[in-house]
Design a protein around this motif. Structure first.
Motif, PDB file in Angstrom:
ATOM      1  N   SER A 257       0.820  -1.218   0.000  1.00  0.00           N
ATOM      2  CA  SER A 257       0.000   0.000   0.000  1.00  0.00           C
ATOM      3  C   SER A 257       0.850   1.263   0.000  1.00  0.00           C
ATOM      4  O   SER A 257       0.325   2.371  -0.119  1.00  0.00           O
ATOM      5  CB  SER A 257      -0.868   0.013   1.256  1.00  0.00           C
ATOM      6  OG  SER A 257      -0.038   0.007   2.414  1.00  0.00           O
TER       7      SER A 257
ATOM      8  N   THR B  47       2.655   2.025   2.632  1.00  0.00           N
ATOM      9  CA  THR B  47       2.908   2.272   4.055  1.00  0.00           C
ATOM     10  C   THR B  47       4.292   1.774   4.435  1.00  0.00           C
ATOM     11  O   THR B  47       4.679   0.673   4.072  1.00  0.00           O
ATOM     12  CB  THR B  47       1.858   1.524   4.908  1.00  0.00           C
ATOM     13  OG1 THR B  47       0.562   1.996   4.548  1.00  0.00           O
ATOM     14  CG2 THR B  47       2.099   1.750   6.394  1.00  0.00           C
TER      15      THR B  47
ATOM     16  N   GLU C 199      -7.407  -1.350  14.434  1.00  0.00           N
ATOM     17  CA  GLU C 199      -8.275  -0.755  13.397  1.00  0.00           C
ATOM     18  C   GLU C 199      -7.488   0.237  12.552  1.00  0.00           C
ATOM     19  O   GLU C 199      -7.599   0.277  11.333  1.00  0.00           O
ATOM     20  CB  GLU C 199      -9.471  -0.020  14.040  1.00  0.00           C
ATOM     21  CG  GLU C 199     -10.507  -0.904  14.715  1.00  0.00           C
ATOM     22  CD  GLU C 199      -9.982  -1.573  15.979  1.00  0.00           C
ATOM     23  OE1 GLU C 199      -9.244  -0.915  16.749  1.00  0.00           O
ATOM     24  OE2 GLU C 199     -10.289  -2.767  16.192  1.00  0.00           O
ATOM     25  N   ASP C 200      -6.663   1.028  13.255  1.00  0.00           N
ATOM     26  CA  ASP C 200      -5.820   2.018  12.602  1.00  0.00           C
ATOM     27  C   ASP C 200      -4.850   1.342  11.628  1.00  0.00           C
ATOM     28  O   ASP C 200      -4.714   1.753  10.465  1.00  0.00           O
ATOM     29  CB  ASP C 200      -5.035   2.735  13.727  1.00  0.00           C
ATOM     30  CG  ASP C 200      -4.636   4.136  13.318  1.00  0.00           C
ATOM     31  OD1 ASP C 200      -5.160   4.604  12.292  1.00  0.00           O
ATOM     32  OD2 ASP C 200      -3.804   4.734  14.027  1.00  0.00           O
TER      33      ASP C 200
ATOM     34  N   GLU D 298      -5.109  -1.594  10.259  1.00  0.00           N
ATOM     35  CA  GLU D 298      -5.787  -2.298   9.162  1.00  0.00           C
ATOM     36  C   GLU D 298      -6.209  -1.375   8.031  1.00  0.00           C
ATOM     37  O   GLU D 298      -6.603  -1.842   6.962  1.00  0.00           O
ATOM     38  CB  GLU D 298      -6.989  -3.083   9.703  1.00  0.00           C
ATOM     39  CG  GLU D 298      -6.544  -4.398  10.336  1.00  0.00           C
ATOM     40  CD  GLU D 298      -7.667  -5.133  11.060  1.00  0.00           C
ATOM     41  OE1 GLU D 298      -7.476  -6.324  11.343  1.00  0.00           O
ATOM     42  OE2 GLU D 298      -8.712  -4.506  11.347  1.00  0.00           O
ATOM     43  N   LYS D 299      -6.123  -0.069   8.272  1.00  0.00           N
ATOM     44  CA  LYS D 299      -6.386   0.859   7.165  1.00  0.00           C
ATOM     45  C   LYS D 299      -5.230   0.848   6.168  1.00  0.00           C
ATOM     46  O   LYS D 299      -5.386   1.273   5.025  1.00  0.00           O
ATOM     47  CB  LYS D 299      -6.590   2.278   7.713  1.00  0.00           C
ATOM     48  CG  LYS D 299      -7.919   2.454   8.414  1.00  0.00           C
ATOM     49  CD  LYS D 299      -8.040   3.855   9.005  1.00  0.00           C
ATOM     50  CE  LYS D 299      -9.164   3.892  10.050  1.00  0.00           C
ATOM     51  NZ  LYS D 299      -8.884   4.845  11.120  1.00  0.00           N
ATOM     52  N   CYS D 300      -4.045   0.418   6.601  1.00  0.00           N
ATOM     53  CA  CYS D 300      -2.854   0.461   5.727  1.00  0.00           C
ATOM     54  C   CYS D 300      -2.362  -0.923   5.315  1.00  0.00           C
ATOM     55  O   CYS D 300      -1.837  -1.092   4.224  1.00  0.00           O
ATOM     56  CB  CYS D 300      -1.681   1.142   6.421  1.00  0.00           C
ATOM     57  SG  CYS D 300      -2.098   2.536   7.434  1.00  0.00           S
TER      58      CYS D 300
ATOM     59  N   ASN E 283      -2.771  -5.461   5.762  1.00  0.00           N
ATOM     60  CA  ASN E 283      -3.594  -6.586   6.124  1.00  0.00           C
ATOM     61  C   ASN E 283      -2.707  -7.803   6.332  1.00  0.00           C
ATOM     62  O   ASN E 283      -1.574  -7.822   5.847  1.00  0.00           O
ATOM     63  CB  ASN E 283      -4.566  -6.869   4.974  1.00  0.00           C
ATOM     64  CG  ASN E 283      -5.944  -7.164   5.512  1.00  0.00           C
ATOM     65  OD1 ASN E 283      -6.073  -7.862   6.528  1.00  0.00           O
ATOM     66  ND2 ASN E 283      -6.953  -6.625   4.859  1.00  0.00           N
TER      67      ASN E 283
END
Ligand code: CO
Ligand code: ZN
Length: 321
Positions: free
Chosen positions: A98, A100, A128-129, A131-133, A135
């Motif tokens: 991604s 990141t 949660e934070d 997992e936005k960038c 997986n």
């Protein structure tokens, strides 16, 4: 060395070579009669001829990491893709698919650390934070760096982007009646996988694997004959292959005839694509030409520029022979 820089800075861990393959395809299409990919992702540039069928291979993939678990705190746990040395890792940065970036670290700080004690910090403060960038299953490669000085090049993934560069340069200049296949393979670092299907499909008479090899010229290393600056390394054997004697002798003869600096390589561990090409189908006469490299599989691999030139000269001579 601008092209080598671009190749080195590409992030392409095993199984994630598609973008790099597109990039190489764009360069080689002007010099080959046909360029295609197989189902595994190997990129094959074919320069047609009526002579011997020769396959050259260099792998596109590089070592890296894969996310195995995301902690509630947002830290990532990971495993290696290809062989990582844990002691090189703390403080290194990786970049995920991604884009990141994350910092690899370990605790306690001075632990002779197992991978399982290490984590990657991407600055996320919760799962949660994170997992936005990223997986679970996302792969990361070492962040790029590329330096040219004192006749050497330092960079990540020179294993085996120098091999890719050598194939590209050879394809550009070679003049030969032989039937030449330049194969940019996938998934070498996780078990020489791409070269298997490519060799089966092409069914060559001869093959050369072009890859890096360890050097024996650092302060406390084992006694290894190969050294930076002594020329192209003609592979005699490694853990995966005993090179065909005819191919090895031909390479030596060509090097002497054309005044190409060379040295002989015997590696007691590790392997290259040659390891699976030579026992494809009924067998393929296979050899290897290697670029001597320090700090293999670290984020700062080092090669000598003259050695790279010698490798290109030697494999070009082999294709034209
Ligand atoms: Co490697
Ligand atoms: Zn390699």
């Amino acid at each position: 060395m601008e092209l080598l820089k671009e190749l080195s800075l590409f992030n392409a861990t095993s199984g994630r070579e598609a973008k790099l393959s597109d990039f190489i395809k764009n360069i080689v299409k002007d010099y080959a009669d046909e360029v295609y990919s197989d189902s595994l992702g190997n990129l094959i540039a074919h320069k047609k001829g009526s002579g011997k069928k020769i396959m050259l291979s260099a792998h596109m993939d590089e070592i890296g990491v894969v996310v195995t678990y995301i902690e509630d705190s947002g830290y990532l746990r990971f495993a290696d893709v290809g062989g990582l040395y844990t002691k090189y890792l703390a403080g290194r940065r990786v970049v995920f698919e991604s884009g990141t970036e994350g910092v690899i670290f370990t605790e306690p700080k001075n632990d002779k650390n197992a991978l399982s004690k290490m984590y990657i910090d991407i600055g996320a403060t919760s799962k949660e934070d994170a997992e936005k960038c990223v997986n679970v299953g996302d792969m990361g490669a070492f962040c790029g760096n590329f330096t040219e000085q004192n006749g050497v090049i330092i960079g990540k993934a020179l294993d085996d982007r120098v091999g890719c560069l050598a194939l590209i340069e050879t394809l550009k200049r070679v003049k030969s009646e032989n039937d030449l296949y330049f194969v940019f393979t996938v998934q070498e670092e996780v078990g020489l996988r791409g070269a298997r299907t490519a060799a089966f499909a092409i069914n060559p008479d001869f093959a050369l694997a072009v890859d890096v090899t360890d050097s024996g010229d650092t302060p406390k290393c084992d006694k290894v004959a190969v050294k930076l600056g002594l020329g192209a390394a003609i592979k005699v054997m490694d853990y995966s292959v005993i090179c065909d004697k005819e191919v090895k002798d031909t390479l030596i003869l060509l090097a002497e005839k054309k005044n190409i600096k060379y040295q002989l390589e015997v590696m007691t561990e590790g392997g290259t694509d040659a390891g699976v090409i030579h026992f494809s189908r009924g067998g393929v006469k296979t050899g290897g030409v290697s670029i001597p490299t320090r700090y293999i599989h670290s984020p700062s691999e080092m090669i000598n520029k003259d050695d790279l030139t010698a490798v290109i000269d030697l494999i070009t001579a082999f294709c034209e022979n």
